[in-house]
Design an enzyme around this catalytic site. Structure first.
Site, mmCIF file in Angstrom:
data_model
loop_
_atom_site.group_PDB
_atom_site.id
_atom_site.type_symbol
_atom_site.label_atom_id
_atom_site.label_comp_id
_atom_site.label_asym_id
_atom_site.label_seq_id
_atom_site.Cartn_x
_atom_site.Cartn_y
_atom_site.Cartn_z
ATOM 1 N N VAL A 297 0.879 -1.171 0.000
ATOM 2 C CA VAL A 297 0.000 0.000 0.000
ATOM 3 C C VAL A 297 0.921 1.226 0.000
ATOM 4 C CG1 VAL A 297 -1.892 1.199 1.143
ATOM 5 C CG2 VAL A 297 -1.711 -1.299 1.340
ATOM 6 N N PRO A 298 1.356 1.679 -1.186
ATOM 7 C CA PRO A 298 2.380 2.727 -1.237
ATOM 8 C C PRO A 298 1.819 4.121 -0.961
ATOM 9 C CG PRO A 298 2.285 1.428 -3.284
ATOM 10 C CD PRO A 298 1.037 1.151 -2.515
ATOM 11 N N HIS A 300 4.335 6.369 -1.587
ATOM 12 C CA HIS A 300 5.250 6.899 -2.597
ATOM 13 C C HIS A 300 5.914 5.717 -3.292
ATOM 14 C CE1 HIS A 300 8.412 9.198 -4.562
ATOM 15 N NE2 HIS A 300 9.315 8.405 -4.010
ATOM 16 N N HIS A 344 14.921 7.718 -4.160
ATOM 17 C CA HIS A 344 15.083 6.622 -3.195
ATOM 18 C C HIS A 344 15.990 5.522 -3.770
ATOM 19 C CE1 HIS A 344 13.002 6.792 0.622
ATOM 20 N NE2 HIS A 344 13.055 5.481 0.726
ATOM 21 N N ASN A 350 18.104 6.151 2.839
ATOM 22 C CA ASN A 350 17.788 7.270 1.955
ATOM 23 C C ASN A 350 17.459 8.552 2.712
ATOM 24 O OD1 ASN A 350 17.648 5.885 -0.839
ATOM 25 N ND2 ASN A 350 16.388 4.560 0.443
ATOM 26 N N GLY A 351 16.683 8.440 3.798
ATOM 27 C CA GLY A 351 16.268 9.633 4.523
ATOM 28 C C GLY A 351 17.435 10.390 5.125
ATOM 29 N N ARG A 352 18.368 9.675 5.737
ATOM 30 C CA ARG A 352 19.501 10.346 6.356
ATOM 31 C C ARG A 352 20.458 10.911 5.306
ATOM 32 N NH1 ARG A 352 19.442 5.156 9.918
ATOM 33 N NH2 ARG A 352 18.187 4.720 8.069
ATOM 34 N N HIS A 354 19.479 11.952 2.390
ATOM 35 C CA HIS A 354 18.726 13.108 1.886
ATOM 36 C C HIS A 354 18.982 14.326 2.763
ATOM 37 C CE1 HIS A 354 14.989 15.528 2.091
ATOM 38 N NE2 HIS A 354 14.726 14.969 3.246
#
Length: 526
Positions: A297-298, A300, A344, A350-352, A354
């Site tokens: 259930v994306p 993104h 991504h 990826n978040g860190r 980014h």
């Protein structure tokens, strides 16, 4: 060659009150990019703001609609609406990428032949060849006045463009055809630019004693590292947080490359036994799995794995071009960092990475004071809802245009060509968000940390006059006082500080009140 799945329609000629589910401010005829989207059946997220021609001469515009007067009505032709778009809306590369595939090259060659010296025709001509890599069947422009590709009254661009002799334009686009999001010059961004935050940050730091600057920088650095993990719901060990803090401190010291991203991912992951390092070799999404079916259930959907190398190399090229070309550093940092997290490229981290990119661009452009890191992740953590809203401002509208199917492993497989969605997007909201974070670090975080250190020094010195105590014990004493609104709790009196007499405790509490003010709150909390 026409765009796959193209559904051609007539040019819009009658006023409407709704355009693709977006209500107009008042009845109007969509023009410019809106007309091109409808005429060529382009499938993409709608631009944040569209234009339309109102029926009256004093129309009302909104954040989503720029309503123009009847005298602004363009000719119902390709060049008519493109000229209108370039004049009033700026350059939207996501729309142009699809338009250049949807219409025959001859149509664009005809635009140039009909107005070989026209500034709009030459800009369209340049962008066609720049984006497609194909050469139109028209001669070079010859001797005519050079015009910039990007109108800097409408959008942010490089300070200086590189001349293209064939088209007689100055290419001041901040990126390359592999990656080039654009930013509108909104009132908010104009106001932020006018504040010259880089100069203000240096002024703030200049008013702080040199020894305090180094201590403040160390705290802010570690705080940013821990906050970046906290945003991901993680509590790293002290060693892991310090290691990532060191990576943040070194941001801007090395040029970006795919190898550099890989190196940083190894640092941020730490334990590599359960995470595949390097670029993804499968699809990716951000979201959950249905608890009954197990299907994705994306919220993104990430870029296709086959596009990752080209997109990341586009990011690298953007970083070098934007910084060297004098692009607004905060804007360049936002464009680069948010584009990275939309792509991504990795399974994890990826978040860190980014958020590390914010520091990389600002440091590369020498925006922040030497040796000082803006604690942007700490601000993001405090403004987490606004941060998530900024992320979804593009990823949400994008989701319906990505075709995917679930894989047996519970992942997603992207079925359509999506690379341009990650190359070209409107990053205006992202720049406004990062500017707000930078403003908060300069106006609140840096001065607050300096005040805390000055207060601590005063507190420490006064405590030493009461009782000889190691600095580590003074820090522990301060922590207990902070937690109990300036009073030393009974458990602390009977355990860690049982050696203090009642009179000494009373003196210490008075010293705390003098050093940290009547609020008696934790100085490290906003």
């Amino acid at each position: 060659m026409f765009f796959a799945g193209l559904i051609m329609s007539e040019w819009l000629s009658q006023p409407v009150t709704d355009f693709r589910g977006r209500p107009l401010a008042e009845p109007g005829t969509p023009a410019g990019y809106a007309a091109l989207i409808e005429r060529y059946g382009l499938r993409l997220p709608l631009p944040a703001r569209l234009a339309a021609i109102a029926e009256r001469h004093h129309p009302r515009s909104t954040a989503e609609w720029q309503m123009m007067t009847p005298r602004h009505m363009p000719d119902a032709t390709l060049i008519g609406h493109l000229t209108f778009a370039f004049r009033y809306e700026g350059i939207d590369l996501s729309i142009l990428a699809q338009l250049f595939r949807a219409e025959e090259p001859a149509a664009f060659a005809r635009i140039v032949r009909d107005a070989p010296t026209g500034s709009f025709a030459r800009r369209i001509w340049f962008l066609y060849e720049w984006m497609t890599g194909d050469r139109l069947d028209v001669p070079d422009a010859g001797k005519v006045r050079l015009v910039p590709v990007v109108d800097t009254r409408l959008q942010l661009a490089l300070a200086d463009g590189v001349a293209s002799p064939r088209h007689r334009v100055a290419n001041n686009l901040p990126g390359t055809p592999r990656y080039c999001p654009m930013v509108r010059r909104t009132d908010a961004i104009l106001a932020y630019e006018a504040q010259a935050f880089d100069e203000r940050a240096r002024a703030v730091v200049g008013r702080i004693r040199a020894d305090l600057v180094a201590r403040a920088a160390a705290f802010l650095l570690l705080n940013d590292s821990k906050s970046s993990f906290a945003i991901e719901g993680e509590k790293p060990s002290g060693t892991r947080a310090a290691r990532w803090g060191q990576a943040i401190a070194e941001a801007g010291s090395r040029p970006l490359s795919l190898a550099e991203f890989d190196r940083l991912q190894r640092i941020v992951i730490g334990d590599q036994r359960f995470v595949r390092l390097g670029l993804r070799e499968e699809g990716g999404f951000v979201g959950v799995h249905h608890r009954e079916t197990g299907l994705p259930v994306p919220d993104h959907v990430s870029a296709r794995e086959s596009d990752l190398r080209d997109l990341v190399e586009g990011l690298v090229a953007y970083s070098a071009r934007a910084v060297a070309g004098g692009m607004d550093p905060v804007a360049a940092a936002a464009v680069l960092a948010f584009g990275f997290v939309y792509i991504h490229p990795y399974v994890d981290g990826n978040g860190r990475l980014h958020r590390w990119l914010f520091h990389h661009v600002l440091a590369s452009a020498r925006f922040n004071p030497p040796g000082m890191v803006f604690p942007i992740s700490a601000v993001i953590l405090r403004r987490i809802d606004a941060y998530k809203g900024t992320l979804t401002s593009y990823s949400g509208p994008l989701l319906p245009f990505i075709e995917w199917e679930p894989t047996p492993e519970g992942n997603v497989r992207v079925l359509n060509d999506t690379a341009d969605f990650y190359r070209f997007f409107d990053a205006t909201a992202h720049v406004e968000f990062l500017y707000a974070c930078v403003q908060q670090t300069i106006e609140e975080d840096l001065p607050r940390e300096a005040r805390f250190l000055e207060a601590f020094d005063s507190f420490n010195e006064a405590v030493q006059q009461i009782v000889d105590m190691p600095t580590a014990q003074v820090e522990l004493l301060l922590k207990f006082l902070e937690q109990n609104e300036g009073r030393l709790s009974q458990p602390a009196r009977s355990r860690e500080f049982e050696a203090l007499t009642p009179a000494e405790v009373e003196q210490v509490e008075a010293v705390y009140a003098d050093a940290f003010g009547p609020e008696k709150v934790n100085p490290h909390k906003p």
